[in-house]
Design a protein around this motif. Sequence first.
Motif, PDB file in Angstrom:
ATOM      1  N   ASN A  34       0.828  -1.203   0.000  1.00  0.00           N
ATOM      2  CA  ASN A  34       0.000   0.000   0.000  1.00  0.00           C
ATOM      3  C   ASN A  34       0.873   1.268   0.000  1.00  0.00           C
ATOM      4  O   ASN A  34       0.827   2.070   0.901  1.00  0.00           O
ATOM      5  CB  ASN A  34      -0.928  -0.027   1.219  1.00  0.00           C
ATOM      6  CG  ASN A  34      -1.889   1.147   1.294  1.00  0.00           C
ATOM      7  OD1 ASN A  34      -2.359   1.505   2.364  1.00  0.00           O
ATOM      8  ND2 ASN A  34      -2.190   1.771   0.152  1.00  0.00           N
ATOM      9  N   LYS A  36       0.752   3.194  -2.863  1.00  0.00           N
ATOM     10  CA  LYS A  36      -0.102   4.050  -3.693  1.00  0.00           C
ATOM     11  C   LYS A  36      -1.557   3.714  -3.361  1.00  0.00           C
ATOM     12  O   LYS A  36      -1.848   2.668  -2.786  1.00  0.00           O
ATOM     13  CB  LYS A  36       0.170   3.819  -5.188  1.00  0.00           C
ATOM     14  CG  LYS A  36       1.468   4.435  -5.674  1.00  0.00           C
ATOM     15  CD  LYS A  36       1.385   5.951  -5.679  1.00  0.00           C
ATOM     16  CE  LYS A  36       2.645   6.606  -6.152  1.00  0.00           C
ATOM     17  NZ  LYS A  36       2.566   8.067  -6.169  1.00  0.00           N
ATOM     18  N   ASP A  37      -2.483   4.598  -3.719  1.00  0.00           N
ATOM     19  CA  ASP A  37      -3.884   4.409  -3.319  1.00  0.00           C
ATOM     20  C   ASP A  37      -4.624   3.370  -4.157  1.00  0.00           C
ATOM     21  O   ASP A  37      -5.560   2.733  -3.670  1.00  0.00           O
ATOM     22  CB  ASP A  37      -4.653   5.737  -3.413  1.00  0.00           C
ATOM     23  CG  ASP A  37      -4.276   6.696  -2.293  1.00  0.00           C
ATOM     24  OD1 ASP A  37      -3.824   6.220  -1.237  1.00  0.00           O
ATOM     25  OD2 ASP A  37      -4.435   7.910  -2.490  1.00  0.00           O
ATOM     26  N   THR A  38      -4.231   3.197  -5.418  1.00  0.00           N
ATOM     27  CA  THR A  38      -4.998   2.344  -6.320  1.00  0.00           C
ATOM     28  C   THR A  38      -4.308   1.013  -6.555  1.00  0.00           C
ATOM     29  O   THR A  38      -3.097   0.953  -6.769  1.00  0.00           O
ATOM     30  CB  THR A  38      -5.209   3.052  -7.678  1.00  0.00           C
ATOM     31  OG1 THR A  38      -5.858   4.301  -7.456  1.00  0.00           O
ATOM     32  CG2 THR A  38      -6.090   2.215  -8.597  1.00  0.00           C
ATOM     33  N   VAL A  52       0.030  -3.160  -7.356  1.00  0.00           N
ATOM     34  CA  VAL A  52       0.119  -1.702  -7.210  1.00  0.00           C
ATOM     35  C   VAL A  52       1.273  -1.224  -8.078  1.00  0.00           C
ATOM     36  O   VAL A  52       2.350  -1.837  -8.084  1.00  0.00           O
ATOM     37  CB  VAL A  52       0.343  -1.295  -5.740  1.00  0.00           C
ATOM     38  CG1 VAL A  52       0.477   0.213  -5.611  1.00  0.00           C
ATOM     39  CG2 VAL A  52      -0.809  -1.798  -4.866  1.00  0.00           C
ATOM     40  N   ASP A  54       3.550   2.328  -9.801  1.00  0.00           N
ATOM     41  CA  ASP A  54       3.910   3.737  -9.626  1.00  0.00           C
ATOM     42  C   ASP A  54       4.764   4.198 -10.800  1.00  0.00           C
ATOM     43  O   ASP A  54       5.826   3.629 -11.068  1.00  0.00           O
ATOM     44  CB  ASP A  54       4.688   3.920  -8.311  1.00  0.00           C
ATOM     45  CG  ASP A  54       5.053   5.380  -8.057  1.00  0.00           C
ATOM     46  OD1 ASP A  54       4.444   6.266  -8.675  1.00  0.00           O
ATOM     47  OD2 ASP A  54       5.945   5.629  -7.222  1.00  0.00           O
ATOM     48  N   SER A  55       4.265   5.199 -11.524  1.00  0.00           N
ATOM     49  CA  SER A  55       5.023   5.900 -12.569  1.00  0.00           C
ATOM     50  C   SER A  55       5.549   4.997 -13.675  1.00  0.00           C
ATOM     51  O   SER A  55       6.550   5.324 -14.316  1.00  0.00           O
ATOM     52  CB  SER A  55       6.212   6.652 -11.936  1.00  0.00           C
ATOM     53  OG  SER A  55       5.790   7.492 -10.904  1.00  0.00           O
ATOM     54  N   ASN A  84      -9.558   1.119  -4.361  1.00  0.00           N
ATOM     55  CA  ASN A  84      -8.718   1.973  -3.535  1.00  0.00           C
ATOM     56  C   ASN A  84      -8.173   1.105  -2.396  1.00  0.00           C
ATOM     57  O   ASN A  84      -8.883   0.787  -1.440  1.00  0.00           O
ATOM     58  CB  ASN A  84      -9.527   3.154  -2.984  1.00  0.00           C
ATOM     59  CG  ASN A  84      -8.637   4.170  -2.268  1.00  0.00           C
ATOM     60  OD1 ASN A  84      -7.772   3.803  -1.484  1.00  0.00           O
ATOM     61  ND2 ASN A  84      -8.868   5.451  -2.530  1.00  0.00           N
ATOM     62  N   SER A  86      -6.009   1.791  -0.164  1.00  0.00           N
ATOM     63  CA  SER A  86      -5.889   2.500   1.117  1.00  0.00           C
ATOM     64  C   SER A  86      -7.175   2.359   1.923  1.00  0.00           C
ATOM     65  O   SER A  86      -7.146   2.154   3.144  1.00  0.00           O
ATOM     66  CB  SER A  86      -5.564   3.974   0.893  1.00  0.00           C
ATOM     67  OG  SER A  86      -4.324   4.127   0.243  1.00  0.00           O
ATOM     68  N   HIS A 221      12.258   4.681  -5.557  1.00  0.00           N
ATOM     69  CA  HIS A 221      11.523   3.559  -6.144  1.00  0.00           C
ATOM     70  C   HIS A 221      11.788   2.252  -5.397  1.00  0.00           C
ATOM     71  O   HIS A 221      10.925   1.373  -5.350  1.00  0.00           O
ATOM     72  CB  HIS A 221      11.906   3.384  -7.617  1.00  0.00           C
ATOM     73  CG  HIS A 221      11.366   4.445  -8.512  1.00  0.00           C
ATOM     74  ND1 HIS A 221      11.811   4.658  -9.802  1.00  0.00           N
ATOM     75  CD2 HIS A 221      10.403   5.388  -8.305  1.00  0.00           C
ATOM     76  CE1 HIS A 221      11.148   5.661 -10.350  1.00  0.00           C
ATOM     77  NE2 HIS A 221      10.293   6.114  -9.464  1.00  0.00           N
TER      78      HIS A 221
END
Length: 276
Positions: A34, A36-38, A52, A54-55, A84, A86, A221
């Motif tokens: 967790n 990131k939120d999604t 999850v 990221d970028s 979500n 979170s 990262h």
Amino acid sequence: MSVLSQHEDVDEDYLFEAFLDSVKHISVLLRAVNFKDTATCFATDKGLKVTVEDSKCVQASAFIQREVFQQYTLNDEQVAFKINISVLVECLNIFGGSSTALKMCYQGYGFPLTLLLEEGGVITDCSIRTLEAEEILDFNFCAANVLNKIILRSECLKEVFAELDSSSDLVEILLSPDPPYFRISTVGTAGDTKIDIPKNSDMIETFQCTTLATSRYKLSHVKPSAKSLAISQKVSIRTDDRGLLCFQYMIPADNHTCFIEYCCTPVADIDGDYDE
């Protein structure tokens, strides 16, 4: 026996239903990814995967095998949805304890993920909105392209992570069949930090390195993987011919082992040191 587990009849309207007699393990695994939120959830015959990203540079996936669940029903080849994470983790933290049972139900596109948490005969019902799953990154990390692989006890990598200079933007990872074998380096305001681990260390269980490979990654990262490291017993570290880095954390769950896989793309291929 949990009240939830006594209702073994499966509602055919649900594409996915699963029951755990303790929310403890899934809660720990989800907290670890967790950052990131999604998240995108995939339910298959093999179990539940929660991914999850990221970028487009980092991807973490928690795998909860079918055998970990006391009941697991799937009415389609694969069921996928975004959520979500979170909010999901918060629901499990607020309403779930070590002796709380959990039943998850998902009816399909447009419907929420329903959580039924039961402790001492008291049932809490939570509904979390879902979205249509989008395609996730495919890093194509196949065994044929793996150059180097080591498996070590997690305590060793925890100590290494603790010594890294947090002021550094980058972390450099070197794997080689020759000395220094395994080196992790940072350069920050406090100076250079280089940590070497020999291949014959008691902490290393497997050492399979075929060629010298050095790559740099953004420390921001790599850092989120520390949450998975903290709950694991062992970790596999692999790099491929593109410099892609993959941590696979082995996490005990009663009589089973769950996994979290964490992949990170390199900043650039290099030879030499940090100096541009």
